[in-house]
Design an enzyme around this catalytic site. Structure first.
Site, mmCIF file in Angstrom:
data_model
loop_
_atom_site.group_PDB
_atom_site.id
_atom_site.type_symbol
_atom_site.label_atom_id
_atom_site.label_comp_id
_atom_site.label_asym_id
_atom_site.label_seq_id
_atom_site.Cartn_x
_atom_site.Cartn_y
_atom_site.Cartn_z
ATOM 1 N N HIS A 1 -6.061 -3.093 0.300
ATOM 2 C CA HIS A 1 -7.062 -2.022 0.168
ATOM 3 C C HIS A 1 -7.480 -1.961 -1.299
ATOM 4 C CE1 HIS A 1 -5.425 0.003 4.042
ATOM 5 N NE2 HIS A 1 -6.432 -0.794 4.308
ATOM 6 N N GLU B 1 -6.632 0.742 -4.256
ATOM 7 C CA GLU B 1 -5.238 1.101 -4.525
ATOM 8 C C GLU B 1 -4.700 0.282 -5.693
ATOM 9 O OE1 GLU B 1 -3.450 0.636 -0.658
ATOM 10 O OE2 GLU B 1 -4.835 2.064 0.260
ATOM 11 N N HIS C 1 0.976 -0.596 -0.859
ATOM 12 C CA HIS C 1 -0.199 0.281 -0.785
ATOM 13 C C HIS C 1 -0.013 1.481 -1.713
ATOM 14 C CE1 HIS C 1 -2.090 -1.359 3.008
ATOM 15 N NE2 HIS C 1 -0.882 -1.903 3.090
ATOM 16 N N GLU D 1 4.034 2.786 0.523
ATOM 17 C CA GLU D 1 2.991 3.582 -0.116
ATOM 18 C C GLU D 1 3.543 4.056 -1.457
ATOM 19 O OE1 GLU D 1 -0.042 4.100 0.903
ATOM 20 O OE2 GLU D 1 -0.009 3.516 3.021
#
Length: 431
Positions: free
Chosen positions: A189, A192, A321, A396
């Site tokens: 992504h 990020e 992420h 994350e």
């Protein structure tokens, strides 16, 4: 006169076609916490109807009691807050000016590039964010600096024909025996930024520690670790030139003016399941027209399959992420646990414990669909379900929303210091 008008028109068209970075002056990050199921449904409808340049749901709509962060333009702020009030929701302003934080992220990077232009011997700065060209140069430079334990790999090319570069690090076995494999990838992504920055720093710590740190030496003697600093190279490059908060790939969608696909909804395992991805090309979780429609996902899955077909065993897969501070295992497409969830969860619990012990940073852990939300066609499910990688995770990284995607570069080192301890637990386990 006609020629003058024509020339003037050409000049105007050319001027309009020159890309200028999109700015987020006055954009705020609004947080609300849904407390009833019907409110969750209302938020999902709002997301589907409003997501675009003026409204952007940063962290998705998860579960009751979990914060929902929404970036909103000055023009839509009052409308959004009024809608939330109609839903019976309170809201708070988490970030008052998103552009100011973006500027803070970029300022040290610009300073570093000026220094490098003046002094060509200036070393790579691991405490700032870097554009794609500098990251690719770093891949070349660090593989040359550590030729006995680091090899540059070209995974494939993107939609825009950019090379997707990787590193394979580890000491070759004297007998030529196969070693267990770990696979780390970042930047799927685009916005990020802490994801590539962290895995680049982790790579540096592994390579620079070889021969002087007994634990790191044992890991690189016993394992092969593949590292992709930026998988979504087109999207990441676009965040530096056009739109800092771009998420998807940059492929064109034939039936839509909207560009790009969510590469982490494009893997060929339960691709397109209704609850875990979106069929609207304009939404941030758009799954694409078919599984592996994206060149980047074709390239990485083909390469990983080739590693397995060669006789090597990938025992650990991690997709990095941000944001949220969560360590998660399969499944994403269903709320049912995987057959190996107890084993997967025990390892991530141990890794999170080691990570948290460094600075006290609170990471949660669990199954993707239970901890956050359903996500079909995602990398972790594919690695586990299709490729057979037992320990497949997504992490994350920080933070939990005070900065979100605009985490200051001053936070890179602390993020990596604690992450490194957690990763060593996982690497030692497969060793």
């Amino acid at each position: 006169m006609t020629l003058s008008i024509l020339l003037f028109t050409i000049i105007i068209i050319f001027a309009c076609s020159v890309a200028t970075p999109r700015r987020y002056d006055g954009y705020k990050l609004v947080r609300t916490i849904p407390d009833m199921d019907d409110v969750l449904d209302s938020l999902r409808i709002l997301k589907d109807m409003s997501e675009g340049e003026d409204v952007d749901f940063w962290n998705g709509i998860k579960r009751l009691g979990m914060p929902v962060d929404i970036a909103v333009s000055p023009q839509m702020e009052a409308t959004l807050i009024a809608l939330l009030e109609d839903f019976g929701l309170r809201s708070t302003i988490v970030i008052t000016d998103i552009q100011a934080l973006i500027d803070d992220q970029l300022r040290p990077s610009l300073s570093t590039r000026v220094k490098r232009d003046v002094d060509s011997t200036n070393e790579f700065d691991y405490n700032v964010y870097h554009p794609l060209g500098e990251i690719n140069k770093w891949v070349n430079d660090i593989s040359a600096e550590y030729p006995n334990i680091a090899t540059k790999i070209d995974i494939g090319v993107s939609y825009k024909k950019r090379n997707i570069l990787a590193l394979k690090i580890g000491r070759a076995s004297p007998a030529g025996d196969s070693k267990p494999v770990a696979w780390f990838q970042a930047g799927i992504h685009a916005r990020e930024w802490i994801s590539p920055a962290s895995i680049i720093f982790v790579t540096h710590k592994l390579l620079s520690g070889y021969g002087s740190d007994n634990e790191i030496t044992a890991l690189l003697d016993g394992l092969d670790i593949y590292i992709i600093p930026v998988l979504n190279v087109d999207g990441y490059a676009y965040t530096w030139t056009n739109d800092r908060l771009w998420r998807k790939t940059r492929s064109e969608n034939s039936d839509s003016m909207c560009v790009g696909v969510d590469a982490n909804r494009n893997y060929d395992l339960h691709w397109g399941d209704a609850d875990g991805a979106d069929g609207n090309p304009c939404n941030e979780t758009y799954r694409g027209t078919e599984a592996t429609s994206e060149e980047e996902i074709k390239a990485v899955t083909r390469y990983m399959q080739g590693v397995v077909d060669s006789g090597d065993t990938i025992r650990l897969f991690i997709d990095f992420h941000s944001y949220g501070q969560v360590w998660m295992a399969p499944w994403g497409y269903t709320e049912d646990p995987s057959d190996d969830f107890e084993d997967q969860n025990n390892l991530q619990a141990e890794a999170v414990e080691a990570l948290t012990a460094v600075h006290g940073t609170n990471y949660t852990y669990g199954q993707i669909s239970q901890t956050m939300y359903k996500a079909s066609g995602c990398s972790v499910d594919w690695a586990y379900g299709a490729l057979g990688v037992l320990y497949s995770y997504t992490i994350e990284l920080p933070d939990t929303g005070d900065f979100g995607f605009t985490l200051p570069p001053e936070r890179i080192e602390s993020t990596v210091t604690e992450l490194f301890e957690g990763l060593k637990v996982a690497l030692n386990h497969i060793l």
